[in-house]
Every structure is written in C-alpha cells, then in structure tokens.
Design a protein around this motif. Sequence first.
Motif, PDB file in Angstrom:
ATOM      1  N   TYR A  42       6.372  53.469  91.027  1.00 24.30           N
ATOM      2  CA  TYR A  42       6.480  54.685  91.839  1.00 24.30           C
ATOM      3  C   TYR A  42       6.279  54.352  93.313  1.00 24.30           C
ATOM      4  N   PHE A  43       6.940  55.158  94.151  1.00 21.60           N
ATOM      5  CA  PHE A  43       6.778  55.105  95.607  1.00 21.60           C
ATOM      6  C   PHE A  43       6.235  56.453  96.066  1.00 21.60           C
ATOM      7  N   SER A  44       5.337  56.434  97.046  1.00 25.87           N
ATOM      8  CA  SER A  44       4.780  57.692  97.539  1.00 25.87           C
ATOM      9  C   SER A  44       4.340  57.568  98.990  1.00 25.87           C
ATOM     10  N   ARG A  45       4.343  58.708  99.676  1.00 26.72           N
ATOM     11  CA  ARG A  45       3.794  58.753 101.026  1.00 26.72           C
ATOM     12  C   ARG A  45       2.267  58.865 100.985  1.00 26.72           C
ATOM     13  N   HIS A  46       1.746  59.196  99.831  1.00 30.70           N
ATOM     14  CA  HIS A  46       0.305  59.293  99.616  1.00 30.70           C
ATOM     15  C   HIS A  46      -0.211  57.943  99.127  1.00 30.70           C
ATOM     16  N   PRO A  47      -1.444  57.576  99.444  1.00 28.51           N
ATOM     17  CA  PRO A  47      -1.998  56.330  98.875  1.00 28.51           C
ATOM     18  C   PRO A  47      -2.003  56.407  97.344  1.00 28.51           C
ATOM     19  N   ILE A  48      -1.430  55.425  96.706  1.00 28.25           N
ATOM     20  CA  ILE A  48      -1.446  55.358  95.243  1.00 28.25           C
ATOM     21  C   ILE A  48      -1.891  53.962  94.818  1.00 28.25           C
ATOM     22  N   PRO A  49      -2.789  53.864  93.812  1.00 26.86           N
ATOM     23  CA  PRO A  49      -3.359  54.973  93.057  1.00 26.86           C
ATOM     24  C   PRO A  49      -4.526  55.646  93.797  1.00 26.86           C
ATOM     25  N   TYR A  50      -4.905  56.820  93.299  1.00 28.91           N
ATOM     26  CA  TYR A  50      -6.123  57.484  93.757  1.00 28.91           C
ATOM     27  C   TYR A  50      -7.294  56.830  93.043  1.00 28.91           C
ATOM     28  N   LEU A  51      -8.283  56.379  93.784  1.00 31.18           N
ATOM     29  CA  LEU A  51      -9.432  55.709  93.159  1.00 31.18           C
ATOM     30  C   LEU A  51     -10.511  56.736  92.826  1.00 31.18           C
ATOM     31  N   HIS A  52     -10.630  57.006  91.560  1.00 34.31           N
ATOM     32  CA  HIS A  52     -11.577  58.007  91.077  1.00 34.31           C
ATOM     33  C   HIS A  52     -13.015  57.582  91.340  1.00 34.31           C
ATOM     34  N   GLN A  53     -13.782  58.488  91.927  1.00 36.33           N
ATOM     35  CA  GLN A  53     -15.212  58.291  92.188  1.00 36.33           C
ATOM     36  C   GLN A  53     -15.496  57.112  93.136  1.00 36.33           C
ATOM     37  N   VAL A  54     -14.528  56.804  94.002  1.00 35.33           N
ATOM     38  CA  VAL A  54     -14.715  55.771  95.021  1.00 35.33           C
ATOM     39  C   VAL A  54     -14.463  56.408  96.387  1.00 35.33           C
ATOM     40  N   PRO A  55     -15.393  56.327  97.326  1.00 29.98           N
ATOM     41  CA  PRO A  55     -15.170  56.881  98.669  1.00 29.98           C
ATOM     42  C   PRO A  55     -13.907  56.286  99.296  1.00 29.98           C
ATOM     43  N   GLN A  56     -13.140  57.093  99.991  1.00 30.66           N
ATOM     44  CA  GLN A  56     -11.873  56.620 100.553  1.00 30.66           C
ATOM     45  C   GLN A  56     -12.037  55.441 101.497  1.00 30.66           C
ATOM     46  N   GLU A  57     -13.161  55.391 102.197  1.00 31.95           N
ATOM     47  CA  GLU A  57     -13.370  54.277 103.129  1.00 31.95           C
ATOM     48  C   GLU A  57     -13.571  52.943 102.402  1.00 31.95           C
ATOM     49  N   GLU A  58     -13.711  52.990 101.072  1.00 28.97           N
ATOM     50  CA  GLU A  58     -13.882  51.765 100.291  1.00 28.97           C
ATOM     51  C   GLU A  58     -12.640  51.394  99.487  1.00 28.97           C
ATOM     52  N   TRP A  59     -11.612  52.204  99.594  1.00 29.56           N
ATOM     53  CA  TRP A  59     -10.442  51.960  98.757  1.00 29.56           C
ATOM     54  C   TRP A  59      -9.831  50.582  98.975  1.00 29.56           C
ATOM     55  N   LEU A  60      -9.700  50.162 100.209  1.00 32.27           N
ATOM     56  CA  LEU A  60      -9.073  48.867 100.483  1.00 32.27           C
ATOM     57  C   LEU A  60      -9.911  47.694  99.973  1.00 32.27           C
ATOM     58  N   GLN A  61     -11.223  47.907  99.864  1.00 35.37           N
ATOM     59  CA  GLN A  61     -12.091  46.848  99.352  1.00 35.37           C
ATOM     60  C   GLN A  61     -12.053  46.784  97.813  1.00 35.37           C
ATOM     61  N   LYS A  62     -11.680  47.902  97.188  1.00 35.22           N
ATOM     62  CA  LYS A  62     -11.717  47.991  95.720  1.00 35.22           C
ATOM     63  C   LYS A  62     -10.363  47.777  95.052  1.00 35.22           C
ATOM     64  N   PHE A  63      -9.284  47.868  95.840  1.00 34.28           N
ATOM     65  CA  PHE A  63      -7.953  47.791  95.223  1.00 34.28           C
ATOM     66  C   PHE A  63      -6.959  47.224  96.229  1.00 34.28           C
ATOM     67  N   ASP A  64      -5.965  46.485  95.739  1.00 24.56           N
ATOM     68  CA  ASP A  64      -4.898  45.958  96.594  1.00 24.56           C
ATOM     69  C   ASP A  64      -3.774  46.980  96.690  1.00 24.56           C
ATOM     70  N   TYR A  65      -3.613  47.550  97.875  1.00 28.97           N
ATOM     71  CA  TYR A  65      -2.546  48.520  98.126  1.00 28.97           C
ATOM     72  C   TYR A  65      -1.386  47.831  98.842  1.00 28.97           C
ATOM     73  N   TYR A  66      -0.172  48.331  98.569  1.00 26.82           N
ATOM     74  CA  TYR A  66       1.017  47.745  99.175  1.00 26.82           C
ATOM     75  C   TYR A  66       1.889  48.822  99.808  1.00 26.82           C
ATOM     76  N   LYS A  67       2.487  48.466 100.948  1.00 29.73           N
ATOM     77  CA  LYS A  67       3.439  49.370 101.597  1.00 29.73           C
ATOM     78  C   LYS A  67       4.854  48.844 101.387  1.00 29.73           C
ATOM     79  N   HIS A  68       5.795  49.758 101.468  1.00 35.71           N
ATOM     80  CA  HIS A  68       7.197  49.420 101.275  1.00 35.71           C
ATOM     81  C   HIS A  68       7.832  48.961 102.581  1.00 35.71           C
ATOM     82  N   ILE A  69       8.551  47.859 102.529  1.00 33.91           N
ATOM     83  CA  ILE A  69       9.382  47.406 103.642  1.00 33.91           C
ATOM     84  C   ILE A  69      10.811  47.819 103.298  1.00 33.91           C
ATOM     85  N   GLY A  70      11.416  48.673 104.127  1.00 33.56           N
ATOM     86  CA  GLY A  70      12.646  49.345 103.729  1.00 33.56           C
ATOM     87  C   GLY A  70      13.921  48.530 103.755  1.00 33.56           C
TER      88      GLY A  70
END
Length: 253
Positions: A156-184
């Motif tokens: 899936y592609f989304s303009r929203h950060p995916i996945p949503y990290l349940h019970q993790v403060p947003q400021e810690e998301w990058l430390q808890k999960f590898d997120y990727y952006k699309h290069i068009g």
Amino acid sequence: MTSILGIIPARYASTRFPAKALHEIKGKSMIQRVYEQAAQSNSLSKLIVATDHKKIYDHVIDFGGQAIMTSTKHPSGTDRCFEALQKIEGSFDYVMNIQGDEPFIQPEQIDTLAKVLLDRKGVELATLIKKIEDEETLFDPNEVKVVFDAEMEAIYFSRHPIPYLHQVPQEEWLQKFDYYKHIGMYAYRSDVLEKITQLEPSNLEQAEGLEQLRWLENGFNIRIAITDIESYCIDIPEDLEHPAIKDFIKGLK
C-alpha cells in the motif's frame, strides 16, 4: 537482452508552476538537467522527452535531445508515456517514467530501478523507495509512504505514515520502525502499461490522490527497489528555496 525506453513526460501548463520544464536552474533548463542526468544511465536503450507543447519540444531538440509531441489532455505522466510508446519506432520490453521535475536525479537511481527488471523475469511494474530519516518527512502528506511484503512487492501507498504504531508515541516511531517514502519514478512492462491506462479511477486512488493505488486495486504487482540517494521534486517555485535544494544547486556545473 531486456530493452528499456526512458520517457521524461513534460507538461507545459502546470497550474502550480507554469512552464516549469523550461525554468532555468544555474544556466540550464529543468528539463535539460533531467535529460542530461538520465542520459548517463547505463540501462536505457533509448531516452526521449514526451511533451504537450512545442516550446518544450523545440528546446529539447535545440540542446541535442530527442522529443516527441503528445496530447494536451493526458491526466497523468503514465498516460503520456503510453502515447509516446505507441508513436516511437521499435519494440521495448519496459518503459521507465522519469519525472520531468526532478532535475537532480542521479543515473544510479535509474540503474537501481532497471536492475529490478533484469533480476526478476516478468516484473509488471516497479518503483523506487527510500528510507525516511526525519519526522518532517514522515508526517508530511506530500511525501508518499509505502509498505511492502517479504517479496519486495508493494502492499500500500499512503500520504499518512504507515503503519500506525499502536501504543507508541509518534516522536518514537522512527526509532521503532523503518519507514519508507516513495520516489516517483516508475517502470512499466510495455503490455502492462497499455492495460493500466485503460482502467477507471479507483476508490483508493481517489481517496489518496495516488494513481498507483488503482493498479494495486486491480491486481497488478508493483516491485520495490530501495535507493539510498535523496530525490528532490520541484512542484512549486518555492521548492527551489528549500535549504537542501539550494545547497544542491550550488554544487551544479
């Protein structure tokens, strides 16, 4: 041997940045910089600009590039690529859509995407992604995020950060999960390019404003390639004032 046609779609009447393709960046137009960067790739069998305006066409010819005229009515670069494919002589296994508003694209990015096509037979569609390193990018709706499976196929592609990290403060998301952006930048198998341009807009596509969701909804597979090279898209004139882009421009010849 796999043949790849590189196409740079270039529309003249951009509502947010009119005549963007002809905008000068340190002595060269944006479209010339894209073309010259793409021409350094080792993977393309042919490279051409597909445009809807004679000023862009003439400009490309003047600086020694190849160009073709296409309709003014295309809703996307994908549709423009298909018309160009139909008009160009020769047969190509794949078409690579190289964004006309990314003047700092590196030939290594094109080669990375092409390698996906060469390494795995029958790839339908392919695109590039890059790991997200900062919260600004992660939460920016203009930066499209992507999740993919163990086979490096997009889920899936989304303009929203995916996945949503349940019970993790947003400021810690990058430390808890590898997120990727699309290069068009996309690669389409030639027969698949024809098929996807015949599809009606889908619900998810309309919700997110992302054409690739139409392809996923209709059962096509999008192969993922990861790049470490940053990509800068120029959507509006103000983008050229971004500190990172200004620094990049300083280093141009």
